[in-house]
Scaffold this motif. Structure first.
Motif, PDB file in Angstrom:
ATOM      1  N   PHE A  11       0.863  -1.180   0.000  1.00  0.00           N
ATOM      2  CA  PHE A  11       0.000   0.000   0.000  1.00  0.00           C
ATOM      3  C   PHE A  11       0.899   1.228   0.000  1.00  0.00           C
ATOM      4  O   PHE A  11       2.125   1.116   0.066  1.00  0.00           O
ATOM      5  CB  PHE A  11      -0.972  -0.007   1.185  1.00  0.00           C
ATOM      6  CG  PHE A  11      -0.330   0.146   2.546  1.00  0.00           C
ATOM      7  CD1 PHE A  11      -0.550   1.291   3.298  1.00  0.00           C
ATOM      8  CD2 PHE A  11       0.466  -0.856   3.087  1.00  0.00           C
ATOM      9  CE1 PHE A  11       0.022   1.444   4.552  1.00  0.00           C
ATOM     10  CE2 PHE A  11       1.040  -0.721   4.348  1.00  0.00           C
ATOM     11  CZ  PHE A  11       0.822   0.432   5.083  1.00  0.00           C
ATOM     12  N   LYS A  12       0.290   2.413  -0.091  1.00  0.00           N
ATOM     13  CA  LYS A  12       1.083   3.638  -0.147  1.00  0.00           C
ATOM     14  C   LYS A  12       0.637   4.626   0.926  1.00  0.00           C
ATOM     15  O   LYS A  12      -0.554   4.724   1.249  1.00  0.00           O
ATOM     16  CB  LYS A  12       0.977   4.286  -1.533  1.00  0.00           C
ATOM     17  CG  LYS A  12       1.630   3.466  -2.642  1.00  0.00           C
ATOM     18  CD  LYS A  12       1.728   4.247  -3.943  1.00  0.00           C
ATOM     19  CE  LYS A  12       2.501   3.469  -4.991  1.00  0.00           C
ATOM     20  NZ  LYS A  12       2.764   4.277  -6.208  1.00  0.00           N
ATOM     21  N   ASP A  34       6.753   8.513  -5.145  1.00  0.00           N
ATOM     22  CA  ASP A  34       6.257   8.698  -6.499  1.00  0.00           C
ATOM     23  C   ASP A  34       5.912  10.174  -6.718  1.00  0.00           C
ATOM     24  O   ASP A  34       6.205  11.034  -5.880  1.00  0.00           O
ATOM     25  CB  ASP A  34       5.067   7.775  -6.786  1.00  0.00           C
ATOM     26  CG  ASP A  34       3.829   8.097  -5.934  1.00  0.00           C
ATOM     27  OD1 ASP A  34       3.754   9.183  -5.327  1.00  0.00           O
ATOM     28  OD2 ASP A  34       2.930   7.240  -5.877  1.00  0.00           O
ATOM     29  N   ARG A  36       3.277  11.742  -6.444  1.00  0.00           N
ATOM     30  CA  ARG A  36       2.318  12.281  -5.454  1.00  0.00           C
ATOM     31  C   ARG A  36       2.930  12.317  -4.052  1.00  0.00           C
ATOM     32  O   ARG A  36       2.218  12.566  -3.079  1.00  0.00           O
ATOM     33  CB  ARG A  36       1.050  11.424  -5.443  1.00  0.00           C
ATOM     34  CG  ARG A  36       0.237  11.510  -6.733  1.00  0.00           C
ATOM     35  CD  ARG A  36      -0.702  10.352  -6.887  1.00  0.00           C
ATOM     36  NE  ARG A  36       0.055   9.092  -7.053  1.00  0.00           N
ATOM     37  CZ  ARG A  36      -0.491   7.934  -7.417  1.00  0.00           C
ATOM     38  NH1 ARG A  36      -1.787   7.873  -7.652  1.00  0.00           N
ATOM     39  NH2 ARG A  36       0.248   6.854  -7.554  1.00  0.00           N
ATOM     40  N   THR A  40       5.909   3.423  -1.057  1.00  0.00           N
ATOM     41  CA  THR A  40       5.333   2.081  -0.985  1.00  0.00           C
ATOM     42  C   THR A  40       5.756   1.385   0.305  1.00  0.00           C
ATOM     43  O   THR A  40       6.918   1.423   0.704  1.00  0.00           O
ATOM     44  CB  THR A  40       5.785   1.241  -2.190  1.00  0.00           C
ATOM     45  OG1 THR A  40       5.242   1.814  -3.387  1.00  0.00           O
ATOM     46  CG2 THR A  40       5.301  -0.203  -2.076  1.00  0.00           C
ATOM     47  N   SER A  71      -9.106   4.111  -2.070  1.00  0.00           N
ATOM     48  CA  SER A  71      -8.508   4.999  -3.065  1.00  0.00           C
ATOM     49  C   SER A  71      -7.401   5.856  -2.479  1.00  0.00           C
ATOM     50  O   SER A  71      -6.560   6.382  -3.212  1.00  0.00           O
ATOM     51  CB  SER A  71      -9.581   5.902  -3.686  1.00  0.00           C
ATOM     52  OG  SER A  71     -10.054   6.867  -2.742  1.00  0.00           O
ATOM     53  N   HIS A  72      -7.378   5.990  -1.156  1.00  0.00           N
ATOM     54  CA  HIS A  72      -6.336   6.785  -0.505  1.00  0.00           C
ATOM     55  C   HIS A  72      -5.039   6.003  -0.312  1.00  0.00           C
ATOM     56  O   HIS A  72      -3.979   6.605  -0.083  1.00  0.00           O
ATOM     57  CB  HIS A  72      -6.815   7.271   0.866  1.00  0.00           C
ATOM     58  CG  HIS A  72      -8.007   8.175   0.809  1.00  0.00           C
ATOM     59  ND1 HIS A  72      -7.990   9.400   0.191  1.00  0.00           N
ATOM     60  CD2 HIS A  72      -9.275   8.014   1.303  1.00  0.00           C
ATOM     61  CE1 HIS A  72      -9.188   9.971   0.312  1.00  0.00           C
ATOM     62  NE2 HIS A  72      -9.974   9.145   0.970  1.00  0.00           N
ATOM     63  N   TYR A  73      -5.115   4.675  -0.391  1.00  0.00           N
ATOM     64  CA  TYR A  73      -3.979   3.854   0.039  1.00  0.00           C
ATOM     65  C   TYR A  73      -3.390   2.975  -1.064  1.00  0.00           C
ATOM     66  O   TYR A  73      -2.364   2.338  -0.853  1.00  0.00           O
ATOM     67  CB  TYR A  73      -4.383   3.005   1.251  1.00  0.00           C
ATOM     68  CG  TYR A  73      -4.860   3.875   2.385  1.00  0.00           C
ATOM     69  CD1 TYR A  73      -3.967   4.676   3.089  1.00  0.00           C
ATOM     70  CD2 TYR A  73      -6.211   3.947   2.723  1.00  0.00           C
ATOM     71  CE1 TYR A  73      -4.395   5.516   4.103  1.00  0.00           C
ATOM     72  CE2 TYR A  73      -6.655   4.780   3.728  1.00  0.00           C
ATOM     73  CZ  TYR A  73      -5.743   5.573   4.414  1.00  0.00           C
ATOM     74  OH  TYR A  73      -6.179   6.412   5.404  1.00  0.00           O
ATOM     75  N   PHE A  74      -4.028   2.932  -2.218  1.00  0.00           N
ATOM     76  CA  PHE A  74      -3.445   2.303  -3.408  1.00  0.00           C
ATOM     77  C   PHE A  74      -2.920   0.897  -3.124  1.00  0.00           C
ATOM     78  O   PHE A  74      -1.746   0.589  -3.372  1.00  0.00           O
ATOM     79  CB  PHE A  74      -2.328   3.187  -3.978  1.00  0.00           C
ATOM     80  CG  PHE A  74      -2.786   4.580  -4.314  1.00  0.00           C
ATOM     81  CD1 PHE A  74      -3.359   4.866  -5.534  1.00  0.00           C
ATOM     82  CD2 PHE A  74      -2.641   5.619  -3.388  1.00  0.00           C
ATOM     83  CE1 PHE A  74      -3.794   6.153  -5.845  1.00  0.00           C
ATOM     84  CE2 PHE A  74      -3.068   6.905  -3.678  1.00  0.00           C
ATOM     85  CZ  PHE A  74      -3.646   7.166  -4.915  1.00  0.00           C
ATOM     86  N   HIS A  76      -1.872  -2.758  -3.675  1.00  0.00           N
ATOM     87  CA  HIS A  76      -1.431  -3.428  -4.888  1.00  0.00           C
ATOM     88  C   HIS A  76      -0.545  -4.618  -4.528  1.00  0.00           C
ATOM     89  O   HIS A  76      -0.161  -4.802  -3.376  1.00  0.00           O
ATOM     90  CB  HIS A  76      -0.681  -2.460  -5.805  1.00  0.00           C
ATOM     91  CG  HIS A  76       0.544  -1.847  -5.207  1.00  0.00           C
ATOM     92  ND1 HIS A  76       0.504  -0.847  -4.242  1.00  0.00           N
ATOM     93  CD2 HIS A  76       1.873  -2.099  -5.420  1.00  0.00           C
ATOM     94  CE1 HIS A  76       1.731  -0.497  -3.909  1.00  0.00           C
ATOM     95  NE2 HIS A  76       2.583  -1.244  -4.596  1.00  0.00           N
TER      96      HIS A  76
END
Length: 279
Positions: A11-12, A34, A36, A40, A71-74, A76
């Motif tokens: 997550f981010k 990144d 933004r 990670t 959507s806030h934490y991406f 993956h």
């Protein structure tokens, strides 16, 4: 006793929040951001098979929140909690005990699942372990931490009757002691495990990654940053002198590490996986 690393994906989070007052020019050397300014991180859990007990430390974020939340934490990556358990021949229903280091959403969100309109424990046969001081802190949150203590992650554990408290000063089991830290949040628990002649300390958010080893590298999320620095000074000395192995919950690359004294203070000695160390 056997130990297993449980990977649950990535997550981010904002890099500035993760490193507090430390300038980006310094922290981005170990944790690049990144476009933004998000870095990670991972949620790496520890599974302990000890006799008849199958103990999981923390449960990661889980999957019951809505799309706006995620959507806030991406989130993956291919790893999942269930997939990692299955890799070692286990199912979540086999878990007998879950030690929750603290009740911030990224550490306990996976404890609860959504079943239609109901919120139920995601580990139906497990006892969930917290401590009274931290539980009270979490259910009556201060404004600074309120967004991290989500009631839907916490109250269903109590309502199910599966909540238990660790008593400070008592061992969790013959091979597991519970240490404490109070700078990140009140009464965060750090499980300390005796395994094959080594001491393994589960660092939770006292040391999120090897990039956080220098004492001033304290997260902006910590409620008592000066307390965190004092705690780290004490723990770091103990860790070096006793050659502890540190298990890292959030480091995206390094699962475990050791520390050593250098001219610059305590720094990374070696990073490795549990498998590298114990086979």
């Amino acid at each position: 006793m056997k130990l297993y690393t449980i990977d649950t994906g990535f997550f981010k989070l904002d890099g500035g929040s993760m490193f507090g007052v430390v300038p980006k020019s310094l922290w981005q050397r170990t944790n690049p951001a990144d476009e933004r300014n998000l870095c990670t991180w991972t949620n790496r859990l520890l599974l302990i098979e000890d006799g008849r007990q199958l103990i999981l430390i923390d449960t990661a974020i889980g999957d019951k929140q809505d799309e706006k939340f995620f959507s806030h934490y991406f989130l993956h990556g291919d790893a999942t909690l269930d997939g990692s358990l299955a890799k070692y021949g286990f199912h979540r229903d086999d878990i007998t005990d879950i030690i929750l280091t603290h009740l911030h959403f990224d550490h306990c969100g996976g404890a609860i699942k959504r079943d239609g309109e109901r919120l139920l424990p995601a580990f139906k046969n497990a006892r969930f372990w917290s401590n009274e001081k931290h539980w009270e802190w979490a259910i009556n949150p201060n404004p600074r931490e309120k967004a991290s203590f989500l009631r839907e992650n916490i109250l269903p554990i109590q309502e199910s009757g599966q909540l238990h408290f660790v008593k400070e000063g008592e061992s969790f089991s013959p091979n597991i002691d519970i240490r404490y830290a109070h700078g990140h949040t009140e009464s965060m628990m750090l499980p300390q495990i005796q395994y094959r002649g080594k001491t393994i300390l589960y660092m939770a958010d006292l040391l999120p990654s090897v990039g956080h080893i220098p004492l001033p590298y304290v997260m902006g999320y910590d409620v008592r940053p000066l307390t965190t620095m004092d705690e780290r000074q004490h723990y770091w000395n103990e860790i070096v002198e006793n050659e502890y192995i540190l298990f890292l919950e959030h480091d995206p690359t390094n699962a475990c590490c050791t520390l050593d004294y250098t001219e610059k203070g305590v720094r990374l000695k070696e990073a490795f996986s549990l498998e590298d160390m114990f086979g």
